[in-house]
Design a protein around this motif. Structure first.
Motif, mmCIF file in Angstrom:
data_model
loop_
_atom_site.group_PDB
_atom_site.id
_atom_site.type_symbol
_atom_site.label_atom_id
_atom_site.label_comp_id
_atom_site.label_asym_id
_atom_site.label_seq_id
_atom_site.Cartn_x
_atom_site.Cartn_y
_atom_site.Cartn_z
ATOM 1 N N ALA A 1 -0.516 11.231 -88.526
ATOM 2 C CA ALA A 1 0.423 12.178 -89.135
ATOM 3 C C ALA A 1 -0.301 13.389 -89.700
ATOM 4 N N ALA A 2 -1.550 13.184 -90.140
ATOM 5 C CA ALA A 2 -2.350 14.288 -90.691
ATOM 6 C C ALA A 2 -3.008 15.124 -89.598
ATOM 7 N N GLY A 3 -2.909 14.674 -88.350
ATOM 8 C CA GLY A 3 -3.445 15.465 -87.255
ATOM 9 C C GLY A 3 -4.443 14.779 -86.357
ATOM 10 N N ALA A 4 -4.747 13.498 -86.570
ATOM 11 C CA ALA A 4 -5.706 12.803 -85.710
ATOM 12 C C ALA A 4 -5.146 12.653 -84.300
ATOM 13 N N ASP A 5 -6.018 12.758 -83.315
ATOM 14 C CA ASP A 5 -5.631 12.710 -81.909
ATOM 15 C C ASP A 5 -5.919 11.372 -81.251
ATOM 16 N N ILE B 1 -9.735 15.245 -82.782
ATOM 17 C CA ILE B 1 -10.185 14.462 -83.936
ATOM 18 C C ILE B 1 -9.796 13.000 -83.767
ATOM 19 N N SER B 2 -10.765 12.136 -83.997
ATOM 20 C CA SER B 2 -10.572 10.692 -83.934
ATOM 21 C C SER B 2 -10.591 10.110 -85.336
ATOM 22 N N ALA B 3 -9.689 9.175 -85.600
ATOM 23 C CA ALA B 3 -9.659 8.452 -86.872
ATOM 24 C C ALA B 3 -10.275 7.085 -86.665
ATOM 25 N N ASP B 4 -11.392 6.836 -87.323
ATOM 26 C CA ASP B 4 -12.127 5.579 -87.199
ATOM 27 C C ASP B 4 -11.574 4.605 -88.236
ATOM 28 N N THR B 5 -10.647 3.746 -87.811
ATOM 29 C CA THR B 5 -10.042 2.776 -88.721
ATOM 30 C C THR B 5 -9.520 1.588 -87.934
ATOM 31 N N PHE B 6 -9.541 0.405 -88.559
ATOM 32 C CA PHE B 6 -8.970 -0.780 -87.926
ATOM 33 C C PHE B 6 -7.635 -1.166 -88.555
ATOM 34 N N ARG B 7 -7.156 -0.353 -89.503
ATOM 35 C CA ARG B 7 -5.909 -0.658 -90.205
ATOM 36 C C ARG B 7 -4.767 0.193 -89.666
ATOM 37 N N ALA B 8 -3.665 -0.466 -89.312
ATOM 38 C CA ALA B 8 -2.538 0.234 -88.711
ATOM 39 C C ALA B 8 -1.933 1.259 -89.662
ATOM 40 N N SER B 9 -1.791 0.921 -90.929
ATOM 41 C CA SER B 9 -1.173 1.855 -91.874
ATOM 42 C C SER B 9 -2.036 3.091 -92.072
ATOM 43 N N VAL B 10 -3.353 2.910 -92.086
ATOM 44 C CA VAL B 10 -4.269 4.041 -92.211
ATOM 45 C C VAL B 10 -4.209 4.890 -90.944
ATOM 46 N N ALA B 11 -4.167 4.221 -89.793
ATOM 47 C CA ALA B 11 -4.084 4.942 -88.527
ATOM 48 C C ALA B 11 -2.829 5.805 -88.474
ATOM 49 N N ALA B 12 -1.706 5.273 -88.912
ATOM 50 C CA ALA B 12 -0.447 6.022 -88.861
ATOM 51 C C ALA B 12 -0.517 7.270 -89.729
ATOM 52 N N ALA C 1 -19.944 19.292 -79.419
ATOM 53 C CA ALA C 1 -19.124 18.090 -79.567
ATOM 54 C C ALA C 1 -17.734 18.347 -79.004
ATOM 55 N N ALA C 2 -17.266 17.446 -78.150
ATOM 56 C CA ALA C 2 -15.912 17.541 -77.604
ATOM 57 C C ALA C 2 -14.907 16.855 -78.513
ATOM 58 N N ALA C 3 -15.398 16.014 -79.426
ATOM 59 C CA ALA C 3 -14.528 15.294 -80.351
ATOM 60 C C ALA C 3 -15.303 15.011 -81.627
ATOM 61 N N LEU C 4 -14.553 14.800 -82.707
ATOM 62 C CA LEU C 4 -15.123 14.429 -83.997
ATOM 63 C C LEU C 4 -14.501 13.111 -84.419
ATOM 64 N N ASP C 5 -15.342 12.161 -84.827
ATOM 65 C CA ASP C 5 -14.867 10.833 -85.243
ATOM 66 C C ASP C 5 -15.062 10.712 -86.747
ATOM 67 N N VAL C 6 -13.961 10.590 -87.484
ATOM 68 C CA VAL C 6 -13.995 10.590 -88.939
ATOM 69 C C VAL C 6 -13.697 9.191 -89.454
ATOM 70 N N GLY C 7 -14.595 8.671 -90.282
ATOM 71 C CA GLY C 7 -14.407 7.330 -90.816
ATOM 72 C C GLY C 7 -14.517 7.291 -92.320
ATOM 73 N N GLY C 8 -13.669 6.477 -92.958
ATOM 74 C CA GLY C 8 -13.698 6.320 -94.403
ATOM 75 C C GLY C 8 -14.014 4.904 -94.843
ATOM 76 N N TYR C 9 -14.390 4.044 -93.883
ATOM 77 C CA TYR C 9 -14.700 2.633 -94.166
ATOM 78 C C TYR C 9 -16.000 2.313 -93.446
ATOM 79 N N SER C 10 -17.043 2.019 -94.184
ATOM 80 C CA SER C 10 -18.316 1.706 -93.558
ATOM 81 C C SER C 10 -18.236 0.355 -92.848
ATOM 82 N N SER C 11 -18.641 0.341 -91.577
ATOM 83 C CA SER C 11 -18.608 -0.898 -90.803
ATOM 84 C C SER C 11 -19.997 -1.478 -90.583
ATOM 85 N N ARG C 12 -20.974 -1.029 -91.368
ATOM 86 C CA ARG C 12 -22.305 -1.621 -91.242
ATOM 87 C C ARG C 12 -22.229 -3.086 -91.659
ATOM 88 N N PRO C 13 -23.126 -3.942 -91.157
ATOM 89 C CA PRO C 13 -23.095 -5.361 -91.525
ATOM 90 C C PRO C 13 -23.148 -5.551 -93.038
#
Length: 294
Positions: free
Chosen positions: A126-130, A111-122, A69-81
């Motif tokens: 800050a925690a190290g997501a690229d 590391i990728s942060a899987d989020t659609f929220r700006a505050s979570v993304a920020a 894996a060249a990248a890891l995508d980490v998500g904390g919000y399930s986006s399934r239908p």
């Protein structure tokens, strides 16, 4: 009114993604992004990791990195239908500690942060997501584009209609699906450029959003016609792994969809995909190697 894309010349995507933390994701050749879901309800049970189980998270991440894996995508919000709409605080409580742990254990990992929220993304950056991987493509949080521009962080812009809770009922379009997605990307890229002080954001990936407010016919039309997205001049992230468009036509479930996923990955790579977002890293790496050699 006609849609014009002539200002974005047709060219092959050759750029790499540059993290504000100094890391680089080289996408001159297709790469694999491993999925790490710190959620209890992601559509594929085999991908779920308990938010409090740091050891399991690190073990799976280590295995994915070892498999290529060249990248890891980490998500904390399930986006399934139809997934539950959890609060920003709950999402942060799952996502940010996971990214911090991964950054501590794997300092060189992208590391990728899987989020659609700006505050979570920020907080994730800050925690190290690229990279910020936004399933909303800027439509689910009005502050996302300004946040991405301020942080100067690579960004993945996905096409969606509605939200994870409503998208299943919104899979209808008045025009050709590929033209719809092209127009969406054109408009969102223009808004992102405006948020970036009028400067074109170079480190942007585009994700057609397979399975997000799309019927099987829409999904397969997009897959077949991926090269038509090339005039936008951005690399394509493709997420097909074990999705319903793979297993439902075969009368299977997501747990039996690896072989079908591999078949569709071949088509995605032939269509120009640069980053495959997957549950099964080793198999995706093998697919890339064979397609690239052909």
């Amino acid at each position: 009114m006609p849609t014009h894309f002539s200002h974005s010349p047709i060219r092959s995507f050759t750029n790499s993604l540059r993290s504000p933390h100094g890391r680089l994701l080289d996408l001159r050749q297709p790469q694999v992004m491993g999925i790490l879901n710190v959620t209890p309800d992601s559509f594929y049970p085999g991908s779920r990791l308990g938010p409090a189980d740091e050891a399991a998270l690190l073990h799976r991440a280590e295995a994915m990195l070892a498999a290529g894996a060249a990248a890891l995508d980490v998500g904390g919000y399930s986006s399934r239908p139809g997934a539950d709409d959890i609060s920003p605080d709950e999402e942060k409580g799952r996502l940010v500690p996971a990214i911090a742990a991964l950054r501590r254990e794997f300092p060189e990992a992208f590391i990728s942060a899987d989020t659609f929220r700006a505050s979570v993304a920020a907080e994730a950056v800050a925690a190290g997501a690229d990279l910020v991987n936004d399933i909303g493509g800027g439509t689910l949080d009005a502050e996302m584009f300004a946040t991405v521009a301020r942080l100067q962080v690579p960004y993945c812009l996905m096409h969606i209609k509605g939200t994870p809770q409503t998208m299943r009922t919104l899979a209808h379009y008045d025009e050709d699906i590929v033209l719809t997605v092209l127009r969406f990307f054109r408009d969102q890229l223009a808004a992102l450029r405006q948020a970036n002080g009028g400067l074109a954001p170079a480190d942007v990936l585009l994700d057609p959003g397979f399975g997000f407010a799309k019927t099987p016919v829409h999904n397969h039309a997009l897959l077949r016609r991926l090269p038509e997205l090339a005039p936008l001049g951005h690399g394509l992230l493709v997420g097909l792994s074990r999705k319903a468009m793979v297993y439902k036509p075969l009368g299977l479930g997501p747990e039996a969809a690896l072989n079908g996923t591999t078949a569709l990955h071949v088509l995605a790579l032939q269509g120009g995909a640069r980053l495959l977002r997957v549950h099964d890293v080793a198999e995706a790496r093998q697919t890339i190697a064979l397609v690239s050699a052909s």
